[in-house]
Write a protein that holds these residues in place. Structure first.
Motif, PDB file in Angstrom:
ATOM      1  N   GLY A 119     -24.845  34.119   0.057  1.00 39.06           N
ATOM      2  CA  GLY A 119     -25.019  32.823  -0.569  1.00 39.06           C
ATOM      3  C   GLY A 119     -24.980  31.688   0.430  1.00 39.06           C
ATOM      4  O   GLY A 119     -24.676  31.875   1.620  1.00 39.06           O
ATOM      5  N   LEU A 120     -25.288  30.514  -0.085  1.00 42.89           N
ATOM      6  CA  LEU A 120     -25.221  29.281   0.684  1.00 42.89           C
ATOM      7  C   LEU A 120     -24.370  28.299  -0.101  1.00 42.89           C
ATOM      8  O   LEU A 120     -24.745  27.883  -1.200  1.00 42.89           O
ATOM      9  CB  LEU A 120     -26.621  28.707   0.921  1.00 42.89           C
ATOM     10  CG  LEU A 120     -26.676  27.358   1.648  1.00 42.89           C
ATOM     11  CD1 LEU A 120     -26.231  27.515   3.096  1.00 42.89           C
ATOM     12  CD2 LEU A 120     -28.085  26.768   1.583  1.00 42.89           C
ATOM     13  N   GLY A 121     -23.206  27.953   0.463  1.00 47.03           N
ATOM     14  CA  GLY A 121     -22.308  27.015  -0.192  1.00 47.03           C
ATOM     15  C   GLY A 121     -22.480  25.612   0.367  1.00 47.03           C
ATOM     16  O   GLY A 121     -22.623  25.444   1.582  1.00 47.03           O
ATOM     17  N   LYS A 122     -22.453  24.606  -0.538  1.00 42.60           N
ATOM     18  CA  LYS A 122     -22.682  23.232  -0.115  1.00 42.60           C
ATOM     19  C   LYS A 122     -21.702  22.294  -0.818  1.00 42.60           C
ATOM     20  O   LYS A 122     -21.310  22.531  -1.964  1.00 42.60           O
ATOM     21  CB  LYS A 122     -24.119  22.791  -0.441  1.00 42.60           C
ATOM     22  CG  LYS A 122     -25.200  23.671   0.159  1.00 42.60           C
ATOM     23  CD  LYS A 122     -26.587  23.182  -0.193  1.00 42.60           C
ATOM     24  CE  LYS A 122     -26.920  21.904   0.563  1.00 42.60           C
ATOM     25  NZ  LYS A 122     -28.339  21.486   0.327  1.00 42.60           N
ATOM     26  N   ALA A 123     -21.331  21.236  -0.111  1.00 42.85           N
ATOM     27  CA  ALA A 123     -20.493  20.188  -0.697  1.00 42.85           C
ATOM     28  C   ALA A 123     -20.878  18.855  -0.076  1.00 42.85           C
ATOM     29  O   ALA A 123     -21.118  18.766   1.127  1.00 42.85           O
ATOM     30  CB  ALA A 123     -19.015  20.471  -0.466  1.00 42.85           C
ATOM     31  N   ASP A 124     -20.937  17.834  -0.910  1.00 41.29           N
ATOM     32  CA  ASP A 124     -21.183  16.466  -0.454  1.00 41.29           C
ATOM     33  C   ASP A 124     -20.425  15.559  -1.413  1.00 41.29           C
ATOM     34  O   ASP A 124     -20.967  15.109  -2.426  1.00 41.29           O
ATOM     35  CB  ASP A 124     -22.676  16.157  -0.457  1.00 41.29           C
ATOM     36  CG  ASP A 124     -22.996  14.836   0.242  1.00 41.29           C
ATOM     37  OD1 ASP A 124     -22.035  14.124   0.631  1.00 41.29           O
ATOM     38  OD2 ASP A 124     -24.184  14.514   0.385  1.00 41.29           O
ATOM     39  N   ALA A 125     -19.157  15.307  -1.093  1.00 44.46           N
ATOM     40  CA  ALA A 125     -18.270  14.621  -2.031  1.00 44.46           C
ATOM     41  C   ALA A 125     -17.638  13.399  -1.392  1.00 44.46           C
ATOM     42  O   ALA A 125     -17.434  13.339  -0.175  1.00 44.46           O
ATOM     43  CB  ALA A 125     -17.170  15.582  -2.496  1.00 44.46           C
ATOM     44  N   GLU A 126     -17.299  12.428  -2.252  1.00 48.16           N
ATOM     45  CA  GLU A 126     -16.607  11.221  -1.798  1.00 48.16           C
ATOM     46  C   GLU A 126     -15.533  10.843  -2.807  1.00 48.16           C
ATOM     47  O   GLU A 126     -15.787  10.816  -4.012  1.00 48.16           O
ATOM     48  CB  GLU A 126     -17.582  10.060  -1.626  1.00 48.16           C
ATOM     49  CG  GLU A 126     -16.904   8.777  -1.128  1.00 48.16           C
ATOM     50  CD  GLU A 126     -17.869   7.639  -0.899  1.00 48.16           C
ATOM     51  OE1 GLU A 126     -17.463   6.470  -1.057  1.00 48.16           O
ATOM     52  OE2 GLU A 126     -19.050   7.921  -0.574  1.00 48.16           O
ATOM     53  N   ASP A 127     -14.321  10.586  -2.314  1.00 47.33           N
ATOM     54  CA  ASP A 127     -13.224  10.163  -3.165  1.00 47.33           C
ATOM     55  C   ASP A 127     -13.374   8.674  -3.473  1.00 47.33           C
ATOM     56  O   ASP A 127     -13.450   7.850  -2.552  1.00 47.33           O
ATOM     57  CB  ASP A 127     -11.887  10.434  -2.479  1.00 47.33           C
ATOM     58  CG  ASP A 127     -10.710  10.192  -3.405  1.00 47.33           C
ATOM     59  OD1 ASP A 127     -10.362   9.009  -3.608  1.00 47.33           O
ATOM     60  OD2 ASP A 127     -10.131  11.174  -3.902  1.00 47.33           O
ATOM     61  N   ALA A 128     -13.409   8.342  -4.760  1.00 51.25           N
ATOM     62  CA  ALA A 128     -13.641   6.949  -5.148  1.00 51.25           C
ATOM     63  C   ALA A 128     -12.507   6.029  -4.718  1.00 51.25           C
ATOM     64  O   ALA A 128     -12.731   4.847  -4.417  1.00 51.25           O
ATOM     65  CB  ALA A 128     -13.834   6.868  -6.661  1.00 51.25           C
ATOM     66  N   ALA A 129     -11.283   6.540  -4.681  1.00 51.37           N
ATOM     67  CA  ALA A 129     -10.128   5.702  -4.342  1.00 51.37           C
ATOM     68  C   ALA A 129     -10.008   5.481  -2.833  1.00 51.37           C
ATOM     69  O   ALA A 129      -9.847   4.350  -2.366  1.00 51.37           O
ATOM     70  CB  ALA A 129      -8.856   6.329  -4.884  1.00 51.37           C
ATOM     71  N   THR A 130     -10.106   6.568  -2.060  1.00 51.84           N
ATOM     72  CA  THR A 130      -9.904   6.459  -0.607  1.00 51.84           C
ATOM     73  C   THR A 130     -11.204   6.245   0.156  1.00 51.84           C
ATOM     74  O   THR A 130     -11.172   5.935   1.345  1.00 51.84           O
ATOM     75  CB  THR A 130      -9.225   7.732  -0.072  1.00 51.84           C
ATOM     76  OG1 THR A 130     -10.103   8.854  -0.285  1.00 51.84           O
ATOM     77  CG2 THR A 130      -7.909   7.991  -0.785  1.00 51.84           C
ATOM     78  N   ARG A 131     -12.336   6.476  -0.532  1.00 50.79           N
ATOM     79  CA  ARG A 131     -13.672   6.389   0.076  1.00 50.79           C
ATOM     80  C   ARG A 131     -13.841   7.417   1.199  1.00 50.79           C
ATOM     81  O   ARG A 131     -14.690   7.281   2.065  1.00 50.79           O
ATOM     82  CB  ARG A 131     -13.937   4.977   0.596  1.00 50.79           C
ATOM     83  CG  ARG A 131     -13.880   3.902  -0.465  1.00 50.79           C
ATOM     84  CD  ARG A 131     -14.130   2.534   0.125  1.00 50.79           C
ATOM     85  NE  ARG A 131     -15.473   2.437   0.692  1.00 50.79           N
ATOM     86  CZ  ARG A 131     -15.860   1.424   1.482  1.00 50.79           C
ATOM     87  NH1 ARG A 131     -15.011   0.467   1.795  1.00 50.79           N
ATOM     88  NH2 ARG A 131     -17.092   1.385   1.945  1.00 50.79           N
ATOM     89  N   CYS A 190     -14.346   8.283   6.847  1.00 50.47           N
ATOM     90  CA  CYS A 190     -13.724   7.234   6.041  1.00 50.47           C
ATOM     91  C   CYS A 190     -14.068   5.885   6.676  1.00 50.47           C
ATOM     92  O   CYS A 190     -13.804   5.692   7.874  1.00 50.47           O
ATOM     93  CB  CYS A 190     -12.212   7.424   5.982  1.00 50.47           C
ATOM     94  SG  CYS A 190     -11.386   6.214   4.910  1.00 50.47           S
ATOM     95  N   PRO A 191     -14.667   4.961   5.924  1.00 53.71           N
ATOM     96  CA  PRO A 191     -15.106   3.695   6.520  1.00 53.71           C
ATOM     97  C   PRO A 191     -13.973   2.749   6.899  1.00 53.71           C
ATOM     98  O   PRO A 191     -14.166   1.843   7.717  1.00 53.71           O
ATOM     99  CB  PRO A 191     -15.970   3.075   5.422  1.00 53.71           C
ATOM    100  CG  PRO A 191     -15.455   3.668   4.152  1.00 53.71           C
ATOM    101  CD  PRO A 191     -15.035   5.054   4.510  1.00 53.71           C
ATOM    102  N   GLY A 192     -12.787   2.957   6.351  1.00 54.82           N
ATOM    103  CA  GLY A 192     -11.697   2.044   6.687  1.00 54.82           C
ATOM    104  C   GLY A 192     -10.335   2.678   6.565  1.00 54.82           C
ATOM    105  O   GLY A 192      -9.913   3.068   5.479  1.00 54.82           O
ATOM    106  N   VAL A 193      -9.622   2.852   7.700  1.00 58.51           N
ATOM    107  CA  VAL A 193      -8.264   3.370   7.718  1.00 58.51           C
ATOM    108  C   VAL A 193      -7.380   2.292   8.355  1.00 58.51           C
ATOM    109  O   VAL A 193      -7.643   1.848   9.472  1.00 58.51           O
ATOM    110  CB  VAL A 193      -8.157   4.685   8.515  1.00 58.51           C
ATOM    111  CG1 VAL A 193      -6.702   5.149   8.583  1.00 58.51           C
ATOM    112  CG2 VAL A 193      -9.029   5.751   7.888  1.00 58.51           C
ATOM    113  N   THR A 194      -6.330   1.887   7.652  1.00 55.22           N
ATOM    114  CA  THR A 194      -5.449   0.829   8.158  1.00 55.22           C
ATOM    115  C   THR A 194      -4.316   1.433   8.970  1.00 55.22           C
ATOM    116  O   THR A 194      -3.591   2.304   8.498  1.00 55.22           O
ATOM    117  CB  THR A 194      -4.868   0.009   7.001  1.00 55.22           C
ATOM    118  OG1 THR A 194      -5.941  -0.558   6.236  1.00 55.22           O
ATOM    119  CG2 THR A 194      -3.982  -1.119   7.527  1.00 55.22           C
ATOM    120  N   ASP A 195      -4.175   0.967  10.215  1.00 53.13           N
ATOM    121  CA  ASP A 195      -3.089   1.416  11.085  1.00 53.13           C
ATOM    122  C   ASP A 195      -1.770   0.860  10.548  1.00 53.13           C
ATOM    123  O   ASP A 195      -1.604  -0.361  10.426  1.00 53.13           O
ATOM    124  CB  ASP A 195      -3.334   0.922  12.519  1.00 53.13           C
ATOM    125  CG  ASP A 195      -2.359   1.533  13.505  1.00 53.13           C
ATOM    126  OD1 ASP A 195      -1.138   1.340  13.330  1.00 53.13           O
ATOM    127  OD2 ASP A 195      -2.822   2.202  14.449  1.00 53.13           O
TER     128      ASP A 195
END
Length: 244
Positions: A86-98, A143-148
């Motif tokens: 098989g071929l497994g695929k995932a393309d997911a984004e968390d709405a809260a953490t982006r 992740c487009p934005g991680v706060t130090d």
């Protein structure tokens, strides 16, 4: 006097005759052991190819899933070596953490199913079996934005082509039934147990191709459309009667 002696001799003769007949009677009542019917079913009974519909539905309604096909060999209608790719695929984004996760990789399984039906030549089948599975894959994490927490500054985080692998076992129970001609439908329930893995330098991978969401154990299932090609003569009636 003569009559009395004659009656005595007749009584003794009847008694001895009954005693002599007892072993014969016991022997006559002993059931005869019939020889066990010989299994004349050919070793090779055919092959079947199938496609899993569950993975396709997952791909349509969620952010991950798989395309999967299988090749199954029929030996004496009892044993079914099977190979799944098989071929497994995932393309997911968390709405809260982006936080987004992306992967696409092949996987493979090899195993054996045992027909648990009493009549092995029945057109419907009940299976129990196992699979050994493996995949080697890469994933991207962004992740487009991680706060130090110390400096209070925001910066993007990304990891690309993180290399991973998974080994696992699957314990399988399932059924399949003949619908028409070579067409069959079947489903299975699977208990997955991780054996060894490497999630790369980032940490736990969110999704593993062929396994599902990562973890020590998982439950899964398949719904298969099967095309079976016969490769041997039909079994003899006496074999079907004896459930061979």
């Amino acid at each position: 006097m003569i009559q009395r002696r004659t009656s005595k001799y007749i009584s003794r003769f009847l008694a001895y005759s009954l005693l002599a007949l007892l072993p014969l009677g016991a022997f006559a009542q002993t059931p005869k052991l019939l020889p066990e019917a010989k299994d004349t079913t050919a070793l090779f009974r055919g092959v079947a190819v199938s496609a899993d519909m569950v993975g396709l539905i997952q791909m349509a309604v969620s952010s991950y899933g798989q395309y999967e096909a299988a090749l199954r060999v029929n030996l004496k209608d009892k044993y079914f070596p099977i190979f799944e790719l098989g071929l497994g695929k995932a393309d997911a984004e968390d709405a809260a953490t982006r936080l987004s996760y992306k992967t696409s990789a092949p996987y493979g399984r090899v195993g054996l199913d045992l027909n648990l039906m009493k009549n092995k030549h029945d057109i419907n089948r009940l299976y129990g079996g196992f699979r050994y599975a493996y995949t080697s894959y890469k994933f991207d994490l962004f992740c487009p934005g991680v706060t130090d927490p110390h400096w209070g500054e925001t910066a993007e985080f990304k990891a690309k082509d993180v290399e991973c692998y998974y080994h696992w076992l699957e314990f399988v129970g399932g059924v399949d039934a003949k619908i028409w001609g070579p067409i069959r439908l079947g489903w299975s329930v699977r208990y997955k147990r991780r054996l060894a893995h490497d999630d790369g330098y980032v940490g736990n991978a969110w999704y593993v191709p062929g396994y599902g969401k990562s973890g020590r154990t998982r439950l899964g299932g398949t719904f298969n459309v099967i095309f079976e090609l016969g490769g041997a003569k039909q079994p003899k009636k006496k074999d079907i009667k004896n459930g061979k």
